[in-house]
Structure formats: structure tokens, C-alpha cells
Design a protein around this motif. Structure first.
Motif, short mmCIF file in Angstrom:
data_model
loop_
_atom_site.label_atom_id
_atom_site.label_comp_id
_atom_site.label_asym_id
_atom_site.label_seq_id
_atom_site.Cartn_x
_atom_site.Cartn_y
_atom_site.Cartn_z
N THR A 194 0.83 -1.20 0.00
CA THR A 194 0.00 0.00 0.00
C THR A 194 0.87 1.25 0.00
O THR A 194 2.05 1.22 0.31
CB THR A 194 -0.94 0.04 1.23
N GLU B 147 0.69 5.45 1.29
CA GLU B 147 -0.01 6.47 2.07
C GLU B 147 0.62 7.82 1.79
O GLU B 147 1.81 8.02 2.04
CB GLU B 147 0.04 6.15 3.57
N LEU C 250 -2.17 5.17 9.09
CA LEU C 250 -0.98 4.35 8.85
C LEU C 250 -0.97 3.15 9.79
O LEU C 250 -0.75 2.01 9.36
CB LEU C 250 0.27 5.20 9.05
N THR D 179 -3.71 0.70 8.81
CA THR D 179 -3.31 -0.12 7.66
C THR D 179 -2.31 -1.19 8.09
O THR D 179 -2.43 -2.36 7.70
CB THR D 179 -2.70 0.77 6.56
N ILE E 143 3.99 -0.84 3.60
CA ILE E 143 3.36 0.46 3.36
C ILE E 143 4.46 1.47 3.02
O ILE E 143 5.38 1.66 3.81
CB ILE E 143 2.59 0.98 4.59
N ALA F 214 4.98 5.10 3.03
CA ALA F 214 4.30 6.26 3.61
C ALA F 214 5.15 7.51 3.42
O ALA F 214 6.37 7.47 3.65
CB ALA F 214 4.04 6.02 5.09
N ILE G 266 6.40 -0.61 7.69
CA ILE G 266 6.32 0.78 7.24
C ILE G 266 7.66 1.27 6.71
O ILE G 266 8.69 1.15 7.38
CB ILE G 266 5.87 1.69 8.40
#
Length: 238
Positions: free
Chosen positions: A75, A77, A86, A89, A99, A101, A125
Motif C-alpha cells: 500500500t 499512504e 498508517l 493499515t 506500506i 508512507a 512501514i
């Protein structure tokens, strides 16, 4: 002497005009199912002068369902603030999910970071401290990234939503979902311009143009939901 002090940013009006009904929705259907780390992050962000920048919990609840429906694993962000969406997710995607981000303000992100770490999901992340457009362009430099993401969430500068959309349409796969926050801008998109505070008029106009462009975009199916400050859900169909 002229007062040059910077005025505080004011939150948009609540879309659901009955505050009591909105509280009822939160108390009966959202908060009871909200994971404890998200409750903790909301509390940690509450004293921030722009705490209202955070994703609305009712919008977050819908996002979690969407993430599960598409079995999201990779994903993006755009706009993080203190990290409510965040963390949501990160809690939802698989343990080997990722992710990307991006936000220009790491200081705000670090408010939520200890809670993200305690929840055991920081490894999912990849936080990039950067303006979003160059960060998205950097992703597109690698052709393997095209069509490789399952989901994207955008809650950043509204004037660039169209620019973000064009890049995300290349990065998110067919069948993937892109969600845009604040697309009703406190309901001002439906107000006469003269009724809109001057400070909100530019973003109101950008929001109107963005909403029109999505309706005319044949590459997506979309739905604008009156959750939070307006949540637009797009599904890429080709």
C-alpha cells in the motif's frame, strides 16, 4: 501596529450536522471495535493543535474493511500526520505486507511512532520524509512498481489531488483501490462561494474540480461517502 500573528488553522464543520447523531455512530458502531493501539494513538494526538488533521475513526473503520476486501499487501499512504490511518493499515495488512508512507513532517509522525512500535508493526512501514510528488515519481522510476500496489490512501494537500491521482493510477493495480480524504471540505463544496470563509475558498475550488474529474475518469469506479470530511473511494478498472 498591524497584527501579523499567524491565525490557528480552524477545523472544517462537521458534515453530519447533528453532533449527537455523529457521537451515537462513533459510540455504538466505531469505538467498540476500534483496536486498542488506535485508541491510544487518538488519545496521544488529541492535544495537538491540528488534531483534526487525523483520519476520522468512522472513515478508518471503512478503510479497514476495504483493505481486507482487496487482500491488500502493498500500500501507499500520501500524508501521514501522527499516523492513525498508517497504524490502521499496518494492523490490517499481513505481517509481510509493506506500506510506503510519505509526509513532509516527520515530527508529527513521531508522535504516533512509539505506539506503532509497541503494536509490533513498524517493520511494515517505509516512511519517506518528502513532498509526495517527487516521492511518487521516484517510485515510478522503477517499472516494477507500476501496477504493483493494492491500495493507496491520500490525505495531503488538496490542490495536488489530481497530480497524485495520475501517479497512483500507474502505481495501483487494476482492481486496486485508492481512497481520498476531505473531498467534501466541510460541506463547502455545496455552498455558494460567498458563504465560504476566504481561507477555505481555494481548496473548496480544488475539491470541486477534483470531484468532477473523478466522475469523468473512465479508468475508475468511484463513490463519495459522507464519512469524516468526505471520503472518495476509487476502484481502478483498467
Amino acid at each position: 501596529m498591524e497584527n501579523t500573528a499567524k491565525k490557528p488553522i480552524q477545523p472544517n464543520p462537521i458534515l453530519l450536522q447533528s453532533k449527537e447523531l455523529y457521537e451515537y455512530i462513533l459510540e455504538t458502531t466505531v469505538y467498540p471495535r476500534e483496536p486498542e493501539p488506535l485508541k491510544e494513538l487518538r488519545a496521544a494526538s488529541a492535544s495537538h493543535p491540528t488534531a483534526f488533521f487525523g483520519t476520522a475513526p468512522d472513515a478508518g473503520q471503512l478503510m479497514a474493511i476495504l483493505l481486507k476486501l482487496v487482500n491488500a499487501k502493498r500500500t501507499i499512504e500520501v500524508g501521514v500526520f501522527t499516523g492513525y490511518s498508517l497504524l490502521l493499515t499496518a494492523l490490517t495488512i499481513p505481517d509481510d505486507g509493506k506500506i510506503i508512507a510519505m509526509d513532509i513532517n516527520r515530527k508529527s509522525y513521531e508522535i504516533g511512532l512509539p505506539i506503532i512500535q509497541k503494536a509490533g508493526v513498524e517493520h511494515k512501514i517505509d516512511f519517506i520524509e518528502s513532498q509526495a510528488l517527487p516521492a511518487l515519481d521516484k517510485l515510478l522510476e522503477n517499472q516494477e512498481n507500476e501496477g504493483s500496489f493494492d491500495f493507496a490512501f491520500v490525505d495531503a494537500d488538496k490542490g495536488n489531488y489530481l497530480n497524485y491521482h495520475e501517479r497512483l493510477m500507474k502505481l495501483v493495480k487494476v482492481g486496486g483501490i485508492i481512497v481520498y480524504d476531505n473531498t467534501l471540505w466541510g460541506g463547502t463544496v455545496a455552498w455558494p462561494e460567498e458563504s465560504v470563509p476566504v481561507a477555505k475558498r481555494n481548496i473548496r475550488q480544488s475539491s470541486i474540480e477534483f470531484n468532477k474529474s473523478l466522475v469523468a475518469d473512465p479508468r475508475i469506479e468511484s463513490s463519495l461517502a459522507p464519512l469524516g470530511d468526505g471520503l472518495t473511494i476509487c476502484r481502478r478498472i483498467y
